[in-house]
Scaffold this motif. Structure first.
Motif, PDB file in Angstrom:
ATOM      1  N   ASP A 250      49.546  48.113  39.269  1.00 17.49           N
ATOM      2  CA  ASP A 250      49.400  48.838  40.546  1.00 17.49           C
ATOM      3  C   ASP A 250      48.372  48.122  41.430  1.00 17.49           C
ATOM      4  O   ASP A 250      48.623  47.865  42.607  1.00 17.49           O
ATOM      5  N   ALA A 251      47.234  47.778  40.829  1.00 14.95           N
ATOM      6  CA  ALA A 251      46.146  47.152  41.615  1.00 14.95           C
ATOM      7  C   ALA A 251      46.612  45.816  42.180  1.00 14.95           C
ATOM      8  O   ALA A 251      46.434  45.527  43.371  1.00 14.95           O
ATOM      9  N   LEU A 252      47.294  45.031  41.328  1.00 20.25           N
ATOM     10  CA  LEU A 252      47.741  43.696  41.763  1.00 20.25           C
ATOM     11  C   LEU A 252      48.824  43.806  42.834  1.00 20.25           C
ATOM     12  O   LEU A 252      48.940  42.955  43.705  1.00 20.25           O
ATOM     13  N   ARG A 253      49.599  44.890  42.799  1.00 16.31           N
ATOM     14  CA  ARG A 253      50.673  45.092  43.799  1.00 16.31           C
ATOM     15  C   ARG A 253      50.043  45.367  45.176  1.00 16.31           C
ATOM     16  O   ARG A 253      50.472  44.822  46.187  1.00 16.31           O
ATOM     17  N   TYR A 254      48.975  46.187  45.177  1.00 16.80           N
ATOM     18  CA  TYR A 254      48.385  46.553  46.470  1.00 16.80           C
ATOM     19  C   TYR A 254      47.392  45.505  46.968  1.00 16.80           C
ATOM     20  O   TYR A 254      47.161  45.380  48.155  1.00 16.80           O
ATOM     21  N   MET A 255      46.805  44.752  46.016  1.00 18.74           N
ATOM     22  CA  MET A 255      45.734  43.829  46.434  1.00 18.74           C
ATOM     23  C   MET A 255      46.108  42.403  46.081  1.00 18.74           C
ATOM     24  O   MET A 255      45.941  41.964  44.955  1.00 18.74           O
ATOM     25  N   LYS A 256      46.628  41.699  47.049  1.00 16.94           N
ATOM     26  CA  LYS A 256      47.098  40.325  46.776  1.00 16.94           C
ATOM     27  C   LYS A 256      45.930  39.393  46.504  1.00 16.94           C
ATOM     28  O   LYS A 256      46.038  38.432  45.788  1.00 16.94           O
ATOM     29  N   GLY A 257      44.748  39.713  47.068  1.00 16.64           N
ATOM     30  CA  GLY A 257      43.645  38.733  47.054  1.00 16.64           C
ATOM     31  C   GLY A 257      42.818  38.716  45.784  1.00 16.64           C
ATOM     32  O   GLY A 257      41.706  38.212  45.769  1.00 16.64           O
ATOM     33  N   ILE A 258      43.316  39.304  44.665  1.00 23.01           N
ATOM     34  CA  ILE A 258      42.490  39.356  43.438  1.00 23.01           C
ATOM     35  C   ILE A 258      42.481  37.974  42.771  1.00 23.01           C
ATOM     36  O   ILE A 258      43.522  37.376  42.554  1.00 23.01           O
ATOM     37  N   THR A 259      41.271  37.471  42.519  1.00 24.71           N
ATOM     38  CA  THR A 259      41.172  36.174  41.819  1.00 24.71           C
ATOM     39  C   THR A 259      40.355  36.358  40.533  1.00 24.71           C
ATOM     40  O   THR A 259      39.891  37.455  40.250  1.00 24.71           O
ATOM     41  N   LYS A 260      40.178  35.284  39.770  1.00 19.12           N
ATOM     42  CA  LYS A 260      39.381  35.345  38.526  1.00 19.12           C
ATOM     43  C   LYS A 260      37.928  35.690  38.846  1.00 19.12           C
ATOM     44  O   LYS A 260      37.226  36.228  38.005  1.00 19.12           O
ATOM     45  N   GLN A 261      37.501  35.425  40.091  1.00 19.03           N
ATOM     46  CA  GLN A 261      36.108  35.730  40.450  1.00 19.03           C
ATOM     47  C   GLN A 261      35.975  37.199  40.883  1.00 19.03           C
ATOM     48  O   GLN A 261      34.876  37.709  41.001  1.00 19.03           O
ATOM     49  N   SER A 262      37.091  37.871  41.113  1.00 14.32           N
ATOM     50  CA  SER A 262      37.007  39.271  41.568  1.00 14.32           C
ATOM     51  C   SER A 262      36.315  40.130  40.515  1.00 14.32           C
ATOM     52  O   SER A 262      36.579  39.955  39.325  1.00 14.32           O
ATOM     53  N   LEU A 263      35.479  41.053  40.957  1.00 14.98           N
ATOM     54  CA  LEU A 263      34.797  41.975  40.035  1.00 14.98           C
ATOM     55  C   LEU A 263      35.630  43.248  39.883  1.00 14.98           C
ATOM     56  O   LEU A 263      35.926  43.921  40.877  1.00 14.98           O
ATOM     57  N   ILE A 264      36.005  43.543  38.616  1.00 14.93           N
ATOM     58  CA  ILE A 264      36.810  44.732  38.299  1.00 14.93           C
ATOM     59  C   ILE A 264      35.894  45.722  37.592  1.00 14.93           C
ATOM     60  O   ILE A 264      35.274  45.375  36.572  1.00 14.93           O
TER      61      ILE A 264
END
Ligand code: JHZ
Ligand code: ZN
Length: 416
Positions: A94-108
């Motif tokens: 769900d998160a990846l569908r709504y947020m295209k800009g997630i990278t390995k540096q993104s804080l989850i």
């Protein structure tokens, strides 16, 4: 804070127009599984009384038990059920569908991260992760699992410290914790502060419409302070700098909502008005904004108690061996409210290591690992964790092939 506080104002809209529609009596906290030593001590019980706000339709508890009493040492972990683990995978998608800009540096970030099961999904994909949880025993376990976790309750004050220490969060989760929070406006202000400008917040919790429709009175317990309709959620959002941009329904926990929030200034995400309105239409259709709906619900709960007690007592009279499956918090509400204990149920099986060898609060039913069933071929198994009935019945095919029967009490008494 004292051990218990009485609510006089609605936590979403501040109204005093609160209507009491259900009183489940004095019950022990539902995850307070007892050791043999505890059995000798007097047990604390707290009132479980439910209010309906006539102005914003939030359903909420009249008495709030101090969180320290409930969450300092917490025995519930999500990782026992495959269904719940699958849900964490779905939330990641769900998160990846709504947020295209997630990278390995993104804080989850996961608020109420428990043993780190949700964040494990993200850790395995190489992301930066952070858990937040008040339970000392669970933070230790999560850290041992390599899940970086801050001990504490998430508030706007803690959010400022976390943002300074870790930077802004790109995705924040809160599953089975959003409904547990008293000062929910402060909590959401903390989320707003911690979120990156483009970040999203995803909360998941049992849905009031399903609870009422399916008579799920046993998911009403001291941990769950609020029972949200979408109407009350939208009202809550108005008091913050966040905006709900989408809502999805999930079958988890008997019916839950996944609510997707963004900062009001973030114009990169479109508000799914049609989706959100479909929930409001359902709530109107099911009269969720009327007092009479909740009086009718309480009547059904009392009738359910009579039906279940009558059936179980008669099965017991005929010398059947009856056990419980799933030492769930909701199971403890049902057993205590129905006055069902060792007079009916011989024992409960549960795969959670910390629950085995303990006893259920208030009813003192012993909890064993599943192999206990091999020794005492039971005739009936009450699936107390009815939200996982499919997974549990599949797991117990051998039991049902040997004429064992399943008893499910929610939404009504069913024997399979
Ligand atoms: P389960 C949960 O409450 C967690 P509870 C929480 N209290 C909440 O907010 C609500 O849901 C919504 C056992 N089990 O997950 C594991 C097996 O033994 O419904 C659990 O102890 N074998 C935060 O406590 C219990 O059943 C199995 O195969 O009601 C399930 O409890 C399965 C599937 C479960 O949580
Ligand atoms: Zn209200």
């Amino acid at each position: 804070m004292k051990e218990i506080r009485e609510v006089h104002n609605c936590r979403v809209c501040d109204s005093k127009n609160l209507y009491e529609f259900l009183d489940l009596g004095f019950l022990p906290i539902p995850n307070g599984f007892l050791t043999r030593l505890d059995l000798k001590k007097t047990e604390k019980k707290y009132p479980l009384v439910v209010l309906f706000c006539k102005d914003c339709s939030l359903v909420q508890l009249k008495y709030i038990v101090n969180p320290e009493v409930m969450f300092k040492n917490y025995l519930y972990i999500p990782s026992i059920s495959q269904t719940r683990l699958n849900n964490f995978q779905t939330l990641a998608a769900d998160a990846l569908r709504y947020m295209k800009g997630i990278t390995k540096q993104s804080l989850i970030v996961d608020i109420g991260s428990n043993d780190g099961s949700l964040l494990n999904v993200w850790k395995n994909r190489g992301h930066q992760i952070l858990g937040v949880d008040p339970a000392e025993n669970l933070v230790t376990i999560a850290e041992l699992n390599g899940i970086r976790t801050e001990l504490g309750y998430f508030t706007s004050a803690l959010a400022r410290k976390l943002k300074k220490k870790y930077g802004p969060a790109h995705v924040i989760f809160a599953t089975n914790v959003f409904a547990h929070i008293d000062d929910i406006v402060d909590f959401l202000n903390g989320i707003t502060h911690f979120l990156d400008d483009e970040g999203i917040f995803i909360s998941q919790f049992p849905y009031l419409a399903d609870l009422v429709q399916e008579n799920q009175f046993d998911t009403i317990y001291h941990e769950h302070l609020s029972y949200f309709s979408v109407r009350s959620l939208l009202k809550l959002a108005e008091r913050t700098n966040l905006e709900i941009f989408s809502i999805e329904h999930s079958d988890l926990d008997g019916g839950s909502l996944k609510v997707f929030w963004k900062r009001k200034m973030n114009k990169s995400l479109i508000i799914q008005t049609k989706k959100i309105n479909s929930f409001l239409n359902r709530e109107e259709r099911e009269k969720l904004y009327r007092v009479a709906t909740y009086d009718a619900f309480s009547e059904r709960v009392r009738r359910l108690r009579t039906d279940v007690k009558k059936k179980l007592f008669s099965l017991k009279q005929k010398k059947n061996i009856i056990i419980g499956y799933g030492a769930a918090a909701k199971g403890n509400i049902l057993l205590n409210y129905f006055h069902i204990g060792t007079n009916i149920i011989q024992y409960i099986v549960d795969s959670t290591p910390y629950k085995q060898g303990r006893f259920t609060p208030g009813t003192h039913v012993p909890i064993f690992a599943e192999q206990k069933m091999r020794e005492t071929q039971p005739d009936y198994m009450i699936i107390l964790a009815w939200n996982f009935k499919d997974e549990i019945m599949k797991k117990n095919r051998r039991y049902s092939s040997q004429k064992g029967k399943f008893i499910i009490c929610i939404p009504s008494l069913t024997i399979i």
